[in-house]
Design a protein around this motif. Structure first.
Motif, PDB file in Angstrom:
ATOM      1  N   ALA A 142       0.839  -1.204   0.000  1.00  0.00           N
ATOM      2  CA  ALA A 142       0.000   0.000   0.000  1.00  0.00           C
ATOM      3  C   ALA A 142       0.873   1.254   0.000  1.00  0.00           C
ATOM      4  CB  ALA A 142      -0.909  -0.009   1.226  1.00  0.00           C
ATOM      5  N   ASP A 143       1.943   1.222   0.792  1.00  0.00           N
ATOM      6  CA  ASP A 143       2.878   2.339   0.863  1.00  0.00           C
ATOM      7  C   ASP A 143       3.538   2.582  -0.491  1.00  0.00           C
ATOM      8  OD1 ASP A 143       3.424   4.056   2.907  1.00  0.00           O
ATOM      9  OD2 ASP A 143       5.408   3.219   3.299  1.00  0.00           O
ATOM     10  N   MET A 144       3.867   1.478  -1.163  1.00  0.00           N
ATOM     11  CA  MET A 144       4.528   1.583  -2.460  1.00  0.00           C
ATOM     12  C   MET A 144       3.614   2.257  -3.481  1.00  0.00           C
ATOM     13  SD  MET A 144       5.914  -1.442  -4.884  1.00  0.00           S
ATOM     14  CE  MET A 144       4.397  -1.656  -5.781  1.00  0.00           C
ATOM     15  N   ILE A 145       2.352   1.833  -3.494  1.00  0.00           N
ATOM     16  CA  ILE A 145       1.404   2.418  -4.454  1.00  0.00           C
ATOM     17  C   ILE A 145       1.211   3.898  -4.149  1.00  0.00           C
ATOM     18  CG2 ILE A 145      -0.985   2.355  -5.257  1.00  0.00           C
ATOM     19  CD1 ILE A 145      -0.859  -0.697  -4.679  1.00  0.00           C
ATOM     20  N   SER A 146       1.079   4.211  -2.855  1.00  0.00           N
ATOM     21  CA  SER A 146       0.903   5.614  -2.455  1.00  0.00           C
ATOM     22  C   SER A 146       2.104   6.461  -2.879  1.00  0.00           C
ATOM     23  CB  SER A 146       0.715   5.665  -0.944  1.00  0.00           C
ATOM     24  OG  SER A 146       0.773   6.979  -0.496  1.00  0.00           O
ATOM     25  N   ALA A 147       3.321   5.930  -2.660  1.00  0.00           N
ATOM     26  CA  ALA A 147       4.525   6.681  -3.020  1.00  0.00           C
ATOM     27  C   ALA A 147       4.620   6.887  -4.523  1.00  0.00           C
ATOM     28  CB  ALA A 147       5.760   5.945  -2.509  1.00  0.00           C
ATOM     29  N   SER A 148       4.305   5.845  -5.302  1.00  0.00           N
ATOM     30  CA  SER A 148       4.454   5.988  -6.755  1.00  0.00           C
ATOM     31  C   SER A 148       3.391   6.916  -7.314  1.00  0.00           C
ATOM     32  CB  SER A 148       4.434   4.625  -7.437  1.00  0.00           C
ATOM     33  OG  SER A 148       3.140   4.124  -7.466  1.00  0.00           O
ATOM     34  N   ARG A 149       2.194   6.908  -6.708  1.00  0.00           N
ATOM     35  CA  ARG A 149       1.137   7.841  -7.113  1.00  0.00           C
ATOM     36  C   ARG A 149       1.563   9.282  -6.849  1.00  0.00           C
ATOM     37  NH1 ARG A 149      -2.054   6.829 -10.832  1.00  0.00           N
ATOM     38  NH2 ARG A 149      -3.185   4.898 -10.665  1.00  0.00           N
ATOM     39  N   SER A 150       2.082   9.514  -5.642  1.00  0.00           N
ATOM     40  CA  SER A 150       2.517  10.867  -5.287  1.00  0.00           C
ATOM     41  C   SER A 150       3.629  11.324  -6.217  1.00  0.00           C
ATOM     42  CB  SER A 150       3.011  10.898  -3.845  1.00  0.00           C
ATOM     43  OG  SER A 150       1.974  10.594  -2.971  1.00  0.00           O
ATOM     44  N   PHE A 151       4.516  10.397  -6.551  1.00  0.00           N
ATOM     45  CA  PHE A 151       5.606  10.730  -7.470  1.00  0.00           C
ATOM     46  C   PHE A 151       5.046  11.179  -8.819  1.00  0.00           C
ATOM     47  CE2 PHE A 151       8.896   9.937 -10.539  1.00  0.00           C
ATOM     48  CZ  PHE A 151      10.057  10.287  -9.888  1.00  0.00           C
ATOM     49  N   GLN A 152       4.085  10.405  -9.311  1.00  0.00           N
ATOM     50  CA  GLN A 152       3.444  10.727 -10.597  1.00  0.00           C
ATOM     51  C   GLN A 152       2.803  12.099 -10.577  1.00  0.00           C
ATOM     52  OE1 GLN A 152       0.459   8.000 -11.957  1.00  0.00           O
ATOM     53  NE2 GLN A 152       1.912   6.319 -12.126  1.00  0.00           N
ATOM     54  N   ILE A 153       2.059  12.367  -9.492  1.00  0.00           N
ATOM     55  CA  ILE A 153       1.350  13.643  -9.395  1.00  0.00           C
ATOM     56  C   ILE A 153       2.331  14.802  -9.404  1.00  0.00           C
ATOM     57  CG2 ILE A 153       0.031  15.065  -7.775  1.00  0.00           C
ATOM     58  CD1 ILE A 153      -1.604  12.550  -7.154  1.00  0.00           C
ATOM     59  N   ASN A 154       3.444  14.643  -8.676  1.00  0.00           N
ATOM     60  CA  ASN A 154       4.415  15.732  -8.634  1.00  0.00           C
ATOM     61  C   ASN A 154       5.135  15.902  -9.961  1.00  0.00           C
ATOM     62  OD1 ASN A 154       4.594  17.101  -5.922  1.00  0.00           O
ATOM     63  ND2 ASN A 154       4.465  14.963  -5.343  1.00  0.00           N
ATOM     64  N   ALA A 155       5.311  14.793 -10.689  1.00  0.00           N
ATOM     65  CA  ALA A 155       5.886  14.901 -12.035  1.00  0.00           C
ATOM     66  C   ALA A 155       4.939  15.696 -12.932  1.00  0.00           C
ATOM     67  CB  ALA A 155       6.137  13.516 -12.604  1.00  0.00           C
ATOM     68  N   GLU A 156       3.638  15.451 -12.727  1.00  0.00           N
ATOM     69  CA  GLU A 156       2.613  16.173 -13.498  1.00  0.00           C
ATOM     70  C   GLU A 156       2.639  17.666 -13.177  1.00  0.00           C
ATOM     71  OE1 GLU A 156       0.158  15.953 -16.455  1.00  0.00           O
ATOM     72  OE2 GLU A 156       0.854  14.085 -15.540  1.00  0.00           O
ATOM     73  N   ILE A 157       2.776  17.981 -11.884  1.00  0.00           N
ATOM     74  CA  ILE A 157       2.882  19.377 -11.426  1.00  0.00           C
ATOM     75  C   ILE A 157       4.055  20.060 -12.125  1.00  0.00           C
ATOM     76  CG2 ILE A 157       3.495  20.816  -9.417  1.00  0.00           C
ATOM     77  CD1 ILE A 157       0.785  19.831  -9.009  1.00  0.00           C
ATOM     78  N   MET A 158       5.169  19.338 -12.176  1.00  0.00           N
ATOM     79  CA  MET A 158       6.374  19.891 -12.786  1.00  0.00           C
ATOM     80  C   MET A 158       6.152  20.148 -14.282  1.00  0.00           C
ATOM     81  SD  MET A 158      10.011  18.246 -12.068  1.00  0.00           S
ATOM     82  CE  MET A 158      10.878  18.880 -10.683  1.00  0.00           C
ATOM     83  N   ASN A 159       5.458  19.220 -14.907  1.00  0.00           N
ATOM     84  CA  ASN A 159       5.183  19.354 -16.339  1.00  0.00           C
ATOM     85  C   ASN A 159       4.325  20.585 -16.625  1.00  0.00           C
ATOM     86  OD1 ASN A 159       5.460  18.479 -18.949  1.00  0.00           O
ATOM     87  ND2 ASN A 159       3.615  17.227 -18.889  1.00  0.00           N
ATOM     88  N   THR A 160       3.289  20.770 -15.785  1.00  0.00           N
ATOM     89  CA  THR A 160       2.427  21.942 -15.958  1.00  0.00           C
ATOM     90  C   THR A 160       3.215  23.228 -15.720  1.00  0.00           C
ATOM     91  OG1 THR A 160       0.611  20.607 -15.130  1.00  0.00           O
ATOM     92  CG2 THR A 160       0.246  22.958 -15.234  1.00  0.00           C
ATOM     93  N   ALA A 161       4.058  23.220 -14.688  1.00  0.00           N
ATOM     94  CA  ALA A 161       4.886  24.405 -14.409  1.00  0.00           C
ATOM     95  C   ALA A 161       5.819  24.692 -15.577  1.00  0.00           C
ATOM     96  CB  ALA A 161       5.685  24.189 -13.127  1.00  0.00           C
ATOM     97  N   LYS A 162       6.288  23.622 -16.207  1.00  0.00           N
ATOM     98  CA  LYS A 162       7.171  23.789 -17.368  1.00  0.00           C
ATOM     99  C   LYS A 162       6.418  24.472 -18.508  1.00  0.00           C
ATOM    100  CE  LYS A 162       8.511  20.832 -20.726  1.00  0.00           C
ATOM    101  NZ  LYS A 162       8.675  19.449 -21.171  1.00  0.00           N
ATOM    102  N   GLN A 163       5.187  24.026 -18.732  1.00  0.00           N
ATOM    103  CA  GLN A 163       4.378  24.654 -19.791  1.00  0.00           C
ATOM    104  C   GLN A 163       4.127  26.124 -19.492  1.00  0.00           C
ATOM    105  OE1 GLN A 163       0.930  22.185 -19.988  1.00  0.00           O
ATOM    106  NE2 GLN A 163       1.993  20.532 -21.052  1.00  0.00           N
ATOM    107  N   MET A 164       3.849  26.417 -18.205  1.00  0.00           N
ATOM    108  CA  MET A 164       3.592  27.806 -17.827  1.00  0.00           C
ATOM    109  C   MET A 164       4.845  28.660 -18.053  1.00  0.00           C
ATOM    110  SD  MET A 164       1.393  27.017 -14.423  1.00  0.00           S
ATOM    111  CE  MET A 164       1.110  28.630 -13.720  1.00  0.00           C
ATOM    112  N   THR A 165       5.986  28.110 -17.692  1.00  0.00           N
ATOM    113  CA  THR A 165       7.235  28.864 -17.870  1.00  0.00           C
ATOM    114  C   THR A 165       7.535  29.079 -19.346  1.00  0.00           C
ATOM    115  OG1 THR A 165       8.004  27.696 -15.918  1.00  0.00           O
ATOM    116  CG2 THR A 165       9.627  28.979 -17.098  1.00  0.00           C
ATOM    117  N   GLN A 166       7.332  28.038 -20.137  1.00  0.00           N
ATOM    118  CA  GLN A 166       7.584  28.169 -21.573  1.00  0.00           C
ATOM    119  C   GLN A 166       6.696  29.230 -22.192  1.00  0.00           C
ATOM    120  OE1 GLN A 166       7.116  24.149 -22.926  1.00  0.00           O
ATOM    121  NE2 GLN A 166       9.322  23.814 -23.042  1.00  0.00           N
ATOM    122  N   ARG A 167       5.453  29.274 -21.690  1.00  0.00           N
ATOM    123  CA  ARG A 167       4.513  30.267 -22.189  1.00  0.00           C
ATOM    124  C   ARG A 167       4.970  31.675 -21.812  1.00  0.00           C
ATOM    125  NH1 ARG A 167      -1.064  30.686 -24.040  1.00  0.00           N
ATOM    126  NH2 ARG A 167      -0.505  28.816 -25.171  1.00  0.00           N
TER     127      ARG A 167
END
Lengths: 144, 135
Positions: free
Chosen positions: A112-137
Motif C-alpha cells: 500500500a505504501d509503495m502504491i501511495s509513493a508511486s502515485r505521489s511521485f506521478q502527481i508531482n511529475a505532473e505538477i512539474m510538467n504543468t509548471a514547465k508549460q507555464m514557464t515556456q509560455r
C-alpha cells in the motif's frame, strides 16, 4: 519569478517519495531475512517527512509566510512492531531454544505504501510538467 | 504622448504574477500531501486582485514605515496577509489537511487561468506593437 520555485518544490517531493520507495524496496527485499537473535533481525524502515527548511527557499522572507517550502525527509525510523518468531528447531538459523526470528515487515502495508509513493511521485511529475508549460509560455511574451 | 507601461498593461501583469504565486502554494500543498501535521493553504485571489486594483486607482497608498522591520501592508509581495488555511473535508489521523484530488483540480484550473491572464497580457503587448508600427 516564482514559477521556478515550483520545480524546487515538486522536485523535493519527488526525491522524498523516492526515499520512501527505497525503504519499501528494502523492507520487501528483507521480508524473509531470518536471523537467530532478536537484536540482529531486520526491522521495517519508514521515512519520516517534514515541511522543507524555510530559509533555504526564499531568504529574507519571514517564517511561515512563504508560499512554498517543499518537503524533505527528516529521517528514517525503524518500526517498533514486535518481530515474528517461529519455532523451527530444524532451521539452520535456529537459536539454542529452536526459534528463528523474522523481520516485522508487513507485506500488505508495504505494498500500500509503495502504491501511495508511486502515485505521489506521478502527481508531482505532473505538477512539474504543468509548471514547465507555464514557464515556456511566459517566455513567449510579446513574440509573434 | 508617452506610453506608461503601468496604465497600458493594466491589471493583467499583476494577475499573471498572482497566478504564478498561487501555483507555487498549490504545488507546495501537493508536495506535502504525505507530511504529518501539514496544513494546506491557499490565497484569496479575488481579495488580492481587489487590493491591487484599489492600490492602482488610489495611486501608491502605503503604510507609514517607521522602523526597518515593518511590513509593507496588506498587498505584500509574498501575500502573507492573504494566505489562509483550508478547512478540511475529512479528518486524517496524522493531522494533514491536503486533499490531493481537489488540490490537483485547483492547480490545473489555476494553470488555465494563468494562461488566460497571460493571453490578455500578450494581447496588450501586441496592441502596443501595432500602435508603434502604425499598421
Amino acid at each position: 519569478m516564482s514559477l521556478s520555485n515550483i520545480f524546487d518544490i515538486a522536485g523535493s517531493a519527488m526525491s522524498a517519495q523516492t526515499v520512501r520507495l527505497n525503504t519499501t524496496a528494502s523492507n520487501m527485499a528483507n521480508a524473509d531475512s531470518v536471523s537467530s537473535s532478536y537484536g540482529e533481525t531486520y526491522r521495517a524502515r519508514k521515512a519520516v517527512f517534514e515541511l522543507g527548511r524555510q530559509n533555504e527557499m526564499q531568504p529574507g522572507v519571514p517564517l511561515g509566510t512563504q508560499a512554498g517550502q517543499g518537503v524533505e525527509v527528516a529521517g528514517i525510523v525503524e518500526s517498533d512492531a514486535p518481530l515474528r518468531q517461529e519455532y523451527n528447531p530444524n532451521h539452520p538459523m535456529a537459536n539454542e531454544d529452536g526459534y528463528v526470528f523474522y523481520p516485522n515487515v508487513n507485506v500488505v502495508e508495504e505494498m500500500a505504501d509503495m502504491i501511495s509513493a508511486s502515485r505521489s511521485f506521478q502527481i508531482n511529475a505532473e505538477i512539474m510538467n504543468t509548471a514547465k508549460q507555464m514557464t515556456q509560455r511566459a517566455l513567449t511574451l510579446g513574440q509573434g | 504622448m508617452a506610453i506608461s507601461f503601468e496604465s497600458a498593461l493594466g491589471i493583467h501583469e499583476q494577475a499573471v504574477y498572482v497566478r504564478s504565486q498561487r501555483a507555487e502554494v498549490l504545488a507546495n500543498n501537493i508536495a506535502n500531501a504525505d507530511t504529518p501535521n501539514f496544513k494546506a493553504r491557499d490565497m484569496d485571489f479575488k481579495a488580492i486582485l481587489q487590493g491591487k486594483e484599489s492600490q492602482m486607482q488610489m495611486g501608491q497608498l502605503e503604510l507609514a514605515k517607521t522602523k526597518s522591520g515593518h511590513s509593507e501592508g496588506l498587498v505584500n509581495p509574498d501575500f502573507a496577509a492573504e494566505m489562509m488555511y483550508r478547512i478540511p473535508s475529512q479528518p486524517s489521523i496524522d493531522g494533514n489537511t491536503v486533499d490531493v484530488q481537489t488540490e490537483m483540480a485547483r492547480y490545473t484550473e489555476n494553470a488555465l487561468d494563468y494562461q488566460a491572464s497571460f493571453q490578455f497580457l500578450d494581447k496588450k503587448f501586441k496592441g502596443l506593437k501595432s500602435a508603434i508600427k502604425g499598421e
